[in-house]
Write an enzyme that holds these catalytic residues in place. Structure first.
Site, PDB file in Angstrom:
ATOM      1  N   ASP A 107      -4.642   1.762   0.179  1.00 32.68           N
ATOM      2  CA  ASP A 107      -4.770   2.944   1.010  1.00 32.68           C
ATOM      3  C   ASP A 107      -5.091   4.208   0.848  1.00 32.68           C
ATOM      4  O   ASP A 107      -4.203   4.257  -0.453  1.00 32.68           O
ATOM      5  CB  ASP A 107      -3.681   3.514   2.222  1.00 32.68           C
ATOM      6  CG  ASP A 107      -3.928   4.159   3.542  1.00 32.68           C
ATOM      7  OD1 ASP A 107      -4.801   4.935   2.857  1.00 32.68           O
ATOM      8  OD2 ASP A 107      -3.240   3.927   4.486  1.00 32.68           O
ATOM      9  N   HIS A 108      -6.479   4.837   0.284  1.00 31.88           N
ATOM     10  CA  HIS A 108      -6.885   5.575  -0.336  1.00 31.88           C
ATOM     11  C   HIS A 108      -6.614   6.975   0.655  1.00 31.88           C
ATOM     12  O   HIS A 108      -6.596   8.794   0.050  1.00 31.88           O
ATOM     13  CB  HIS A 108      -8.621   5.674  -0.448  1.00 31.88           C
ATOM     14  CG  HIS A 108      -8.966   6.010  -1.782  1.00 31.88           C
ATOM     15  ND1 HIS A 108      -8.366   7.281  -2.327  1.00 31.88           N
ATOM     16  CD2 HIS A 108      -9.961   5.664  -2.495  1.00 31.88           C
ATOM     17  CE1 HIS A 108      -8.472   7.430  -3.686  1.00 31.88           C
ATOM     18  NE2 HIS A 108     -10.205   6.891  -3.473  1.00 31.88           N
ATOM     19  N   ARG A 109      -6.011   7.078   1.529  1.00 29.14           N
ATOM     20  CA  ARG A 109      -5.082   7.449   2.119  1.00 29.14           C
ATOM     21  C   ARG A 109      -4.271   8.297   0.718  1.00 29.14           C
ATOM     22  O   ARG A 109      -3.873   9.809   1.754  1.00 29.14           O
ATOM     23  CB  ARG A 109      -5.043   7.604   3.292  1.00 29.14           C
ATOM     24  CG  ARG A 109      -6.229   7.356   4.752  1.00 29.14           C
ATOM     25  CD  ARG A 109      -5.345   7.321   5.466  1.00 29.14           C
ATOM     26  NE  ARG A 109      -4.925   6.388   6.406  1.00 29.14           N
ATOM     27  CZ  ARG A 109      -4.321   5.874   7.365  1.00 29.14           C
ATOM     28  NH1 ARG A 109      -4.141   7.108   8.087  1.00 29.14           N
ATOM     29  NH2 ARG A 109      -3.087   5.193   7.215  1.00 29.14           N
TER      30      ARG A 109
END
Length: 464
Positions: free
Chosen positions: A434-436
């Site tokens: 998850d790039h968040r």
């Protein structure tokens, strides 16, 4: 002799906030004497098949639902005749329904009843109403609740004008249950007939025994003798249970978390040689050791150096929750669909204990014995697509988790080793995150660390 009273047992929430379950089978019949915590039914939630223990000791007075019925949480499913002096175990079951007190003086206010908690499901509730957790030496982050995948169902009618209506979907459900009677449903299960493929010839579209028998006879006929039009050219399967939950979960994950996938192919010859030595050692006799065992340990080691991959995004609180423990999920293909049970506190396990936990988890999943508690609270997952001969893929995150590692098949391939071309064992690793929560650098370092352990297990000494 103590007077007897009737107590109802209502379908509990099996620890996951689920709104309904399907009765697969009853293990008892009316008139049977049961003991406390004796298995009385097998039910299927949206995530797993579980055995339902009895909250009372007594005699089965009535079974309110038939196998195949989808029952809403809180609806009575069975009544017991118990001694008046016998009380339900603390935190188990529902308030008694006294058949002899239907009229007369108003009853005294009932004592507070704690949340129902069946043996093996859910968390024990303390006086303050909070679940009991094992004490840790550090302050753990709050474990995530599994998100609901469907809105609350509409209220169930208290009575039905005919037996047919008991098998119809109530308003608000996503699909209509085929109209039939319990004997017909049993006949269909025995003959392997899917009732959703039938159009009932009875009154109001009721499916009859003859409908089921004719359908089964047509299916058994040679292909040349069957018409190639209509429903015979396709098969329809109701979307329910594990398949329904999985579909909702992957859609939620795919459209909520921005996925990034990275790939790394590594020479795992040294790891495979280590695996053979461990199998031959006396310490690991009787334990099942596979590349997944070593990969799981490599993930746990890499997480100590890259803890951001063991976290979740709390949208409501606008916080990033980083876990100080690892509940390692292992994706498992079962006859009922994909499940991801997890090994609790896997980071505290040595290789021997981890091997035993993996074997136990796998056997339970294959036997359909995975419980909702086994599926809840995962923090990071592994999916082993290599067992199907696949080299790499782009796995979808388990909802609420920051990363998932996919293991490809171990293959012999030409590889440059010590500046010379040689045949080596290689494996491709695919990491989705998850790039968040995880930056590209963090994800890359984690994947490189996993690869370093698998290509040279001795590197562990320099990493921990």
């Amino acid at each position: 002799m103590s007077p007897a009273m009737i107590k109802e047992f209502r379908l509990p929430d099996l620890g996951e906030g689920l709104t309904e379950s399907e009765i697969l089978s009853w293990k008892v019949a009316v008139g049977d004497t049961v003991e406390l915590n004796q298995v009385i039914a097998e039910v299927e939630t949206a995530k797993a098949v579980v055995e339902l223990p009895s909250p009372f000791a007594g005699t089965v007075a009535a079974l309110h639902e038939q196998p195949g019925s989808v029952v809403e949480v809180g609806k009575p499913i069975v009544s017991f005749e118990v001694d008046d002096v016998a009380a339900a175990p603390s935190g188990v079951g529902e308030p008694a329904v006294d058949a002899g007190n239907a009229a007369g003086a108003p009853a005294a206010p009932p004592a507070p009843v704690r949340e129902a908690t069946l043996v093996g499901y859910g968390a024990a509730v303390e006086q303050g109403g909070h679940p009991t957790r094992r004490q840790r030496t550090f302050a753990p982050a709050a474990r995530p609740a599994v998100p609901a995948t469907a809105s609350a169902p509409a209220a169930v009618e208290q009575s039905a004008p005919s037996a047919v209506l008991q098998f119809e979907r109530q308003p608000g459900r996503q699909a209509e249950r085929p109209r039939s009677t319990p004997p017909v449903r049993k006949l269909a299960r025995d003959l392997g007939v899917d009732l959703t493929q039938l159009s009932g010839s009875g009154a109001g579209g009721l499916i009859t025994r003859e409908d089921v028998q004719h359908f089964a006879e047509d299916a058994a006929a040679p292909a040349s003798a069957r018409p190639r039009t209509g429903s015979g050219r396709e098969t329809r399967t109701p979307i329910k249970g594990v398949r329904k939950y999985t579909a909702a979960a992957v859609v939620q994950s795919a459209f909520t978390a921005p996925h990034v996938t990275e790939f790394l192919t590594v020479d795992v010859t040294a790891a495979m040689e280590l695996l053979e030595r461990l199998k031959a050692s006396r310490t690991f006799q009787g334990y099942k050791l596979t590349p997944l065992t070593l990969a799981a340990k490599a993930v746990l080691i890499a997480l100590k150096r890259n803890p951001t991959l063991n976290s979740r995004w709390d949208e409501a609180a606008q916080e990033i929750v980083e876990y100080n423990y690892v509940n390692l999920g292992i994706a498992a293909a079962t006859p009922r669909g994909l499940t991801v049970p997890n090994i609790k506190d896997a980071d505290a396990m040595g290789l021997l204990e981890l091997s035993a936990a993996l074997s136990e988890l796998t056997e339970a999943a294959r036997a359909g014995k995975t419980t909702p508690a086994d599926l809840a609270g995962g923090t990071i997952s592994i999916t082993n697509i290599g067992v199907f001969g696949i080299d790499a893929g782009t796995p979808i995150l388990n909802p609420g988790e920051a990363a998932i590692l996919s293991l490809g098949a171990v293959r012999k391939a030409p590889w440059v080793h010590n500046d010379e071309l040689a045949v080596r064992h290689v494996m491709s690793l695919s990491l989705s995150f998850d790039h968040r929560l995880v930056d590209g650098e963090q994800g890359s370092r984690f994947l490189a660390d996993v690869g370093a352990v698998l290509s040279d297990p001795g590197m562990v000494l320099a990493m921990v």
